[in-house]
Design an enzyme around this catalytic site. Structure first.
Site, PDB file in Angstrom:
ATOM      1  N   SER A   1     -10.372 -10.747   0.835  1.00 45.80           N
ATOM      2  CA  SER A   1     -11.552  -9.879   0.747  1.00 45.80           C
ATOM      3  C   SER A   1     -11.308  -8.699  -0.182  1.00 45.80           C
ATOM      4  O   SER A   1     -10.943  -7.610   0.271  1.00 45.80           O
ATOM      5  CB  SER A   1     -11.888  -9.349   2.148  1.00 45.80           C
ATOM      6  OG  SER A   1     -10.733  -8.794   2.751  1.00 45.80           O
TER       7      SER A   1
ATOM      8  N   VAL B   1      -1.203   2.843  -4.584  1.00 42.18           N
ATOM      9  CA  VAL B   1      -0.098   2.468  -3.704  1.00 42.18           C
ATOM     10  C   VAL B   1       0.079   0.946  -3.799  1.00 42.18           C
ATOM     11  O   VAL B   1      -0.857   0.194  -3.558  1.00 42.18           O
ATOM     12  CB  VAL B   1      -0.408   2.868  -2.242  1.00 42.18           C
ATOM     13  CG1 VAL B   1       0.722   2.448  -1.329  1.00 42.18           C
ATOM     14  CG2 VAL B   1      -0.659   4.362  -2.147  1.00 42.18           C
TER      15      VAL B   1
ATOM     16  N   LYS C   1       1.756 -11.453   2.285  1.00 48.20           N
ATOM     17  CA  LYS C   1       1.209 -12.035   1.047  1.00 48.20           C
ATOM     18  C   LYS C   1       1.320 -11.041  -0.113  1.00 48.20           C
ATOM     19  O   LYS C   1       1.377 -11.435  -1.269  1.00 48.20           O
ATOM     20  CB  LYS C   1      -0.231 -12.516   1.249  1.00 48.20           C
ATOM     21  CG  LYS C   1      -1.235 -11.460   1.673  1.00 48.20           C
ATOM     22  CD  LYS C   1      -1.936 -10.777   0.541  1.00 48.20           C
ATOM     23  CE  LYS C   1      -2.633  -9.513   1.001  1.00 48.20           C
ATOM     24  NZ  LYS C   1      -3.370  -8.800  -0.003  1.00 48.20           N
TER      25      LYS C   1
HETATM   26  N1  LIG Z   1      -8.897  -2.721  -1.842  1.00 51.50           N
HETATM   27  C1  LIG Z   1      -9.103  -3.903  -1.272  1.00 51.50           C
HETATM   28  O1  LIG Z   1      -9.749  -4.774  -1.861  1.00 51.50           O
HETATM   29  C2  LIG Z   1      -8.558  -4.201   0.082  1.00 51.50           C
HETATM   30  C3  LIG Z   1      -9.015  -5.330   0.764  1.00 51.50           C
HETATM   31  C4  LIG Z   1      -8.497  -5.634   2.017  1.00 51.50           C
HETATM   32  C5  LIG Z   1      -7.540  -4.801   2.566  1.00 51.50           C
HETATM   33  N2  LIG Z   1      -7.118  -3.704   1.889  1.00 51.50           N
HETATM   34  C6  LIG Z   1      -6.121  -2.858   2.530  1.00 51.50           C
HETATM   35  O2  LIG Z   1      -6.763  -1.653   2.908  1.00 51.50           O
HETATM   36  C7  LIG Z   1      -5.848  -0.554   2.808  1.00 51.50           C
HETATM   37  C8  LIG Z   1      -6.454   0.511   1.929  1.00 51.50           C
HETATM   38  O3  LIG Z   1      -6.592  -0.035   0.649  1.00 51.50           O
HETATM   39  P1  LIG Z   1      -7.452   0.658  -0.483  1.00 51.50           P
HETATM   40  O4  LIG Z   1      -7.652  -0.347  -1.551  1.00 51.50           O
HETATM   41  O5  LIG Z   1      -8.645   1.320   0.105  1.00 51.50           O
HETATM   42  O6  LIG Z   1      -6.410   1.758  -0.969  1.00 51.50           O
HETATM   43  P2  LIG Z   1      -6.654   2.938  -2.018  1.00 51.50           P
HETATM   44  O7  LIG Z   1      -5.445   3.027  -2.874  1.00 51.50           O
HETATM   45  O8  LIG Z   1      -7.973   2.786  -2.690  1.00 51.50           O
HETATM   46  O9  LIG Z   1      -6.650   4.197  -1.060  1.00 51.50           O
HETATM   47  C9  LIG Z   1      -6.614   5.440  -1.608  1.00 51.50           C
HETATM   48  C10 LIG Z   1      -7.194   6.382  -0.566  1.00 51.50           C
HETATM   49  O10 LIG Z   1      -6.235   6.643   0.457  1.00 51.50           O
HETATM   50  C11 LIG Z   1      -6.603   7.850   1.080  1.00 51.50           C
HETATM   51  N3  LIG Z   1      -5.436   8.712   1.243  1.00 51.50           N
HETATM   52  C12 LIG Z   1      -4.669   9.264   0.292  1.00 51.50           C
HETATM   53  N4  LIG Z   1      -3.722  10.047   0.847  1.00 51.50           N
HETATM   54  C13 LIG Z   1      -3.895   9.973   2.194  1.00 51.50           C
HETATM   55  C14 LIG Z   1      -3.231  10.544   3.299  1.00 51.50           C
HETATM   56  N5  LIG Z   1      -2.176  11.349   3.157  1.00 51.50           N
HETATM   57  N6  LIG Z   1      -3.682  10.232   4.546  1.00 51.50           N
HETATM   58  C15 LIG Z   1      -4.726   9.392   4.704  1.00 51.50           C
HETATM   59  N7  LIG Z   1      -5.402   8.844   3.689  1.00 51.50           N
HETATM   60  C16 LIG Z   1      -4.987   9.124   2.456  1.00 51.50           C
HETATM   61  C17 LIG Z   1      -7.618   8.535   0.181  1.00 51.50           C
HETATM   62  O11 LIG Z   1      -8.893   8.411   0.782  1.00 51.50           O
HETATM   63  C18 LIG Z   1      -7.550   7.737  -1.099  1.00 51.50           C
HETATM   64  O12 LIG Z   1      -8.778   7.675  -1.798  1.00 51.50           O
HETATM   65  C19 LIG Z   1      -4.581  -1.146   2.266  1.00 51.50           C
HETATM   66  O13 LIG Z   1      -3.684  -1.399   3.316  1.00 51.50           O
HETATM   67  C20 LIG Z   1      -4.985  -2.456   1.632  1.00 51.50           C
HETATM   68  O14 LIG Z   1      -3.960  -3.440   1.666  1.00 51.50           O
HETATM   69  C21 LIG Z   1      -7.606  -3.388   0.673  1.00 51.50           C
END
Ligand SMILES: NC(=O)c1ccc[n+]([C@@H]2O[C@H](COP(=O)([O-])OP(=O)(O)OC[C@H]3O[C@@H](n4cnc5c(N)ncnc54)[C@H](O)[C@@H]3O)[C@@H](O)[C@H]2O)c1
Length: 337
Positions: free
Chosen positions: A135, A276, A188
């Protein structure tokens, strides 16, 4: 209609806010970063998700009490390195039995805990579930058909969350195997790094298929040793997520891997991807789990060598190709006298 608060305002938080808002729910988003709260309130757009607008009705706040208090469901969507500190900040406001669904993917390097284990340790009064599967946020927010699986301790909670997320473009299955769902989602990312490295080296589809298939074998071996179910790993959160992550340029793990395969160091690759790269943390944790459970995970081991010991990616692939000759599966030997 439910009151849903999304804790974390990165790409996935935004993607799910768009989906759940369209499903008719009342949405609040929390961000840890005051400047991000301001920016989202003003522009209604996250930089990593250009063109995806958050409706004016979606509340955006930096106040944890406001976000958590009274919500029917808390969706925890922060990158996994922040899961523990965020859960600890949530805990004072979470009431007994309040439902939390974690949608992030990772394993804590220090404790080797899955993310739901961390949340349950920090917020022992909550009813913790997980949602995972192939997703990408970019596709979910554009309404492209997507499937996921929810794991929960009770069928009732799983069905409650299924009902809130499910719509004609987001199909949700349910399962009691929380551990399998979490391991599939976290591990993964390490295989996606390996797939990216192979792409960066200029290898082809054969190599990719080998990594996905043998990667799944490694993940399943560890999962079974830890008590997860094979059926889960052969499902959306195992093979499903492996296919999407190893094949897509949306995957930051794969993008980082490509740079490493092209000769960049891990630090240079992380810097360039500017997000990250969770597979890097999960790689160390996966190797530690392999050692703890006495499970053979050669791809995971070689990814660790490349990331942390400066081994060349080409040498790592060569080692994988020429290691001891094996049966494809230990459950399929010849019956010889
Ligand atoms: N992006 C995707 O398509 C997707 C899909 C499924 C699952 N995920 C999972 O969801 C999780 C988040 O992914 P993402 O893509 O949103 O990451 P991202 O890199 O977009 O997240 C960045 C965000 O993390 C938050 N952040 C930064 N510092 C922080 C802190 N100290 N404390 C709390 N929040 C803080 C902020 O809101 C920042 O915008 C990950 O574990 C990822 O594996 C992501």
């Amino acid at each position: 209609m439910a009151d849903i608060s999304i804790i974390g305002a990165g790409s996935w938080g935004v993607g799910l806010a768009v989906l759940l808002y369209k499903n008719g729910h009342s949405i609040t988003m929390w961000s840890a970063i005051p400047a991000e709260v301001d920016m989202l309130q003003k522009t209604r757009e996250q930089k990593s998700m250009p063109g995806i607008k958050l409706a004016e009705e979606i509340r955006i706040t930096g106040d944890m009490k406001e976000a958590v208090d009274g919500a029917d469901l808390l969706v925890l969507a922060v990158p996994s390195v922040y899961t523990r500190e965020t859960a600890s900040r949530m805990s004072p406001y979470v009431h007994s039995g309040q439902k939390i669904v974690n949608v992030s993917k990772g394993i804590e390097e220090k404790t080797l805990y899955t993310l739901s284990e961390i949340i349950e340790e920090e917020i022992s009064q909550a009813d913790v579930a997980v949602l995972s599967g192939p997703s990408h946020a970019e596709e979910v927010s554009r309404g492209l058909p997507t499937t996921c699986v929810v794991g929960a301790h009770s069928k009732e909670t799983a069905e409650y969350i299924q009902d809130l997320f499910m719509c004609n473009v987001f199909r949700v299955y349910i399962s009691p195997d929380i551990l399998g769902i979490e391991l599939g989602g976290a591990l993964k990312n390490v295989i996606a790094l390996a797939a990216g490295i192979a792409d960066g080296l200029g290898y082809g589809d054969n190599t990719k298929a080998a990594l996905i298939t043998r990667g799944l074998t490694e993940i399943t071996r560890l999962g079974l040793a830890m008590g997860a179910k094979a059926e889960t790993l052969y499902g959306l959160s195992g093979i499903g997520d492996l296919i999407v992550t190893c094949a897509s340029m949306h995957s930051r793990n794969r993008r980082a891997g490509i740079l490493i395969g092209q000769g960049k160091s891990m630090d240079e690759a992380m810097e360039e991807v500017q997000m990250v790269v969770e597979g890097v943390y999960s790689a160390k944790a996966a190797l530690a789990l392999a050692n703890k459970y006495h499970v053979d995970m050669p791809i995971i081991e070689q990814v660790n060598r490349v990331l942390f010991e400066g081994k060349s990616a080409a040498d790592a692939v060569s080692n994988l190709m020429l290691r001891d000759k094996k049966l494809e599966h230990s459950a399929l030997p010849w019956n010889e006298a």
